[in-house]
Design an enzyme around this catalytic site. Structure first.
Site, mmCIF file in Angstrom:
data_model
loop_
_atom_site.group_PDB
_atom_site.id
_atom_site.type_symbol
_atom_site.label_atom_id
_atom_site.label_comp_id
_atom_site.label_asym_id
_atom_site.label_seq_id
_atom_site.Cartn_x
_atom_site.Cartn_y
_atom_site.Cartn_z
ATOM 1 N N SER A 535 0.753 -1.115 -0.200
ATOM 2 C CA SER A 535 0.268 0.022 -0.058
ATOM 3 C C SER A 535 0.896 1.222 -0.139
ATOM 4 O O SER A 535 1.838 1.370 -0.876
ATOM 5 C CB SER A 535 -0.903 0.055 1.153
ATOM 6 O OG SER A 535 -2.063 0.847 1.002
ATOM 7 N N ASP A 620 -9.875 -3.560 -5.573
ATOM 8 C CA ASP A 620 -9.227 -2.648 -4.693
ATOM 9 C C ASP A 620 -9.527 -1.039 -4.671
ATOM 10 O O ASP A 620 -9.359 -0.495 -5.666
ATOM 11 C CB ASP A 620 -7.513 -2.716 -4.705
ATOM 12 C CG ASP A 620 -6.854 -2.136 -3.745
ATOM 13 O OD1 ASP A 620 -7.524 -1.140 -2.917
ATOM 14 O OD2 ASP A 620 -5.728 -2.184 -3.640
ATOM 15 N N HIS A 655 -8.091 -4.930 -1.415
ATOM 16 C CA HIS A 655 -6.643 -4.320 -1.133
ATOM 17 C C HIS A 655 -5.885 -5.248 -0.300
ATOM 18 O O HIS A 655 -4.590 -5.213 -0.479
ATOM 19 C CB HIS A 655 -6.905 -3.107 -0.322
ATOM 20 C CG HIS A 655 -5.785 -2.098 0.033
ATOM 21 N ND1 HIS A 655 -5.093 -1.508 -0.809
ATOM 22 C CD2 HIS A 655 -5.384 -1.863 1.259
ATOM 23 C CE1 HIS A 655 -4.114 -1.006 -0.195
ATOM 24 N NE2 HIS A 655 -4.146 -1.195 1.088
#
Length: 693
Positions: A535, A620, A655
């Site tokens: 991320s 995501d 995600h």
């Protein structure tokens, strides 16, 4: 159009972006359109190429998966949590992906009652995530949220635990935030806007039509998220409206859900505060003239800031991260010298007790602590070599009681490993904490494979906890290191401020300094060094391989944030407007040019890069799949080396990757296999599991 291992063709009309007099041509902008079949064909072609390149490691991936699975506790139960007349716990069965939510009445000899079996919910879905499981105070009603698309749009269901049946009313497009009122009949919940921002609080009465639910609050500012919670005392419901830097809290009596919410203190730019309750007062953690936080109290009748009275003052070297309020005790969660601490005050604050921890590097996770009258504090403790251990800390006697420690199957012996914490000097004169763990028998001749992990954003600190997965690397002679770089809050709020906005590059140079330390001290060499982050940590990975590609042999970027300027310039994307306070608003020219100077996608160059694996999920909502896809496409067209470059897109998840625990192990096995493959040289046979030590 798609030749495996080569960049895709640009669309005939490239996308041109002009900002602040700067014109950029983006030949891969078209990859953002997930309704375009060419985009799907491209992602599938990249997946096929990844599978082709890694085909010779298939057997090893399977062996590594079984090695990881062997250490996992096959069937397990969590330590029960007492709440009134019930004990609540999770049960995991050997061959199942998901937990079963259970309870027992009147102690552990009572029969088990299954509240929710996530395996059944996931039966016809490739992805299934439970957001919250929330039982009413009378223990009759269960509210739970489910996401089966990976896009973090949840559906809220209500179950009658006396009959085992679902109520006909359900709420779609909600966040994970919901809370029961103390009338055991009213449920508050939060819905999402088109950008997935939690923005409306609604009130539902059991047995009524969802379409008739009252809108209690509508947050119009796109920078603010909305959350509903209940104080530990269960006396009040708290509505929190928060941006990255500012909060505003409202309250109402939990037993009177029809009562209007009352404001504690109106939002004030840069002022953050959180609230809990005790007796006739609110206890508030705030940053008002206190960057590291202080604790104040105020009367419920006069909650505004002008009536706040200081209870625990600000400390320059101690970050106050939060509190837990009990009837007779107040627990402070702090961070000092980069490590989490617990300080306990009695009800009149006349005596302070600091909990002692047994290791030099460790972490803990508070709770669950449900009972307001308890004199025992529960937390889960671990270190890089100590498996997660559920601890009941008995406050009157200051004693630990270990209720459970995760079982690590196999021949794991913590005495075979060393944990060290070092401070790494940087060019601008700061010292960055780094946690190291490795086998006792390694040498310091630079021949050790090493994996350096980092994050560095949002004030989030990467904790030095235990990973059973990492044992597969340690047993193969790896040095595993965590760089506690600026952008986290490891050394206080200033540590965070110095790694965000116009200070963001400190995150990257801190990480590079930690990598250089590992090389300079003989732990490893660049050809034996791998890096990993996810991320915002994927942004870190993308930035440092642009800045110092010579320093690393391999890198894994998970759901990476790589196309910084283009993404932050699009307010229609989920979460973007709230991100201005973290990265900057590109409408401001200085912020725009600074972000452009480090944005990984915009700084790809014609040079040699390490072996790279980028993973992403098609659904995501936080970091869209196209960030990794565009980066790989552009890098294929630019880099001058023959090293492996792989893109792996999970076409069913979001995600955080796979939702099932067994599927997640396969993802870990794949990523570790890639690293072992990339780092294997003449002196290493890392793919041979018989070499595990």
């Amino acid at each position: 159009m798609y030749i495996p291992g080569r960049p895709p063709c640009a669309k005939a009309i490239p996308h041109i972006i002009t900002q602040h007099g700067q014109t950029r041509i983006d030949p891969y902008f078209w990859l953002r359109n997930d309704d375009d079949q060419d985009v799907m064909r491209y992602l599938e072609a990249e997946n096929a190429y990844t599978q082709q390149v890694m085909a010779h490691t298939t057997d090893f991936q399977e062996k590594l998966y079984h090695e990881l699975h062997m250490r996992m506790c096959k069937a397990d139960e969590t330590v029960p949590v007492g709440d009134g007349d019930y004990w609540y716990y999770l049960r995991t069965e050997e061959h199942q992906q998901y937990p079963v939510f259970c309870r027992k009445h009147n102690g552990c000899d009572a029969p088990t009652e299954v509240l929710l079996d996530q395996n059944q919910l996931a039966y016809s879905h490739s992805y299934c995530n439970i957001g919250t499981v929330n039982v009413s105070s009378n223990h009759r009603w269960l509210a739970y949220t489910v996401d089966t698309g990976g896009n973090e749009r949840y559906t809220l269901f209500i179950k009658d635990l006396t009959t085992g049946t679902l109520l006909p009313e359900y709420m779609s497009n909600v966040s994970i935030s919901s809370e029961w009122a103390e009338d055991n009949h009213t449920l508050f919940y939060v819905v999402l806007d088109e950008t997935l921002r939690p923005y409306k609080l609604l009130r539902h009465s059991l047995g009524t039509q969802v379409e008739e639910d009252d809108v209690i609050f509508h947050e119009a500012d796109a920078a603010f998220f909305l959350n509903i919670a209940k104080t530990r005392s269960r006396a009040y419901l708290l509505l929190t409206l928060a941006s990255t830097t500012t909060t505003e809290v409202w309250f109402t009596p939990a037993a009177q859900p029809d009562t209007s919410f009352t404001l504690i203190h109106a939002r004030q730019p840069g002022l953050r505060y959180t609230v809990d309750h005790h007796s006739d007062q609110f206890l508030i953690v705030t940053n008002e003239n206190a960057p590291n936080g202080k604790l104040v109290t105020t009367s419920i009748k006069t909650p505004d800031k002008e009536h706040w009275r200081e209870l625990v003052p600000h400390q320059e070297a101690v970050l106050l991260e939060g509190i837990d309020v009990f009837r007779h005790h107040l627990v402070l969660y702090t961070r000092e010298d980069g490590l989490k601490q617990i300080c306990i005050l009695d009800s009149n604050s006349a005596h302070a007790l600091k909990v002692k921890f047994p290791e030099a590097a460790y972490t803990f996770q508070p709770g669950p602590n449900v009972e307001f009258d308890a004199d025992t504090l529960r937390f889960t403790y671990s270190s890089p070599i100590t498996p997660p251990s559920v601890i009941d800390y008995h406050i009157p006697t200051q004693t630990w009681e270990q209720k459970k420690q995760d079982e690590i199957s196999g021949d794991y012996d913590p005495t075979h490993y060393v944990v060290a914490r070092v401070m790494v000097a940087t060019a601008d004169g700061v010292h960055v904490p780094m946690t190291l763990v490795h086998n006792r028998i390694i040498g310091y001749d630079g021949r050790n494979p090493a994996l350096l992990y980092g994050y560095g954003a949002y004030g989030i600190s990467i904790e030095p906890g235990f990973s059973s997965y990492c044992l597969s690397l340690l047993k193969r002679g790896f040095v595993f290191a965590i760089a506690h770089v600026r952008g986290g809050s490891d050394l206080g709020h200033a540590w965070y401020d110095n790694g965000k906005l116009l200070n963001k590059k400190n995150t990257f140079t801190d990480f590079i300094a930690c990598a250089e330390y590992l090389v300079a001290t003989g732990y490893t060499t660049p050809k034996h060094l791998a890096i990993m982050g996810g991320s915002a940590g994927g942004l870190l990975i993308g930035a440092v391989v642009n800045m110092r590609p010579d320093l690393f042999q391999a890198a894994v970027a998970q759901s990476p944030f790589l196309d910084v300027v283009t993404t932050i310039s699009d307010p229609s994307l989920p979460l973007t407007t709230m991100e201005y306070e973290e990265w900057g608003n590109p409408e401001d020219e200085e912020a725009f040019r600074y972000m452009l100077s480090y944005s990984p996608y915009d700084n790809i160059g014609a040079k040699k890069y390490p072996h790279l694996l980028l993973t992403t999920g098609l659904h995501d909502p936080r970091v869209p799949y196209w960030e990794a896809a565009k980066f790989v496409a552009k890098l294929r067209a630019s880099k001058t080396d023959t090293n492996v470059l792989l893109l792996k897109t999970d076409m069913t998840t979001g995600h955080t990757g796979a939702s099932g625990r067994l599927d997640y192990l396969k993802e870990v096995a794949f990523e570790y296999t890639f690293l072992l493959y990339a780092l294997s040289g003449k002196e290493h046979c890392l793919l041979d599991s018989s070499n595990a030590v």
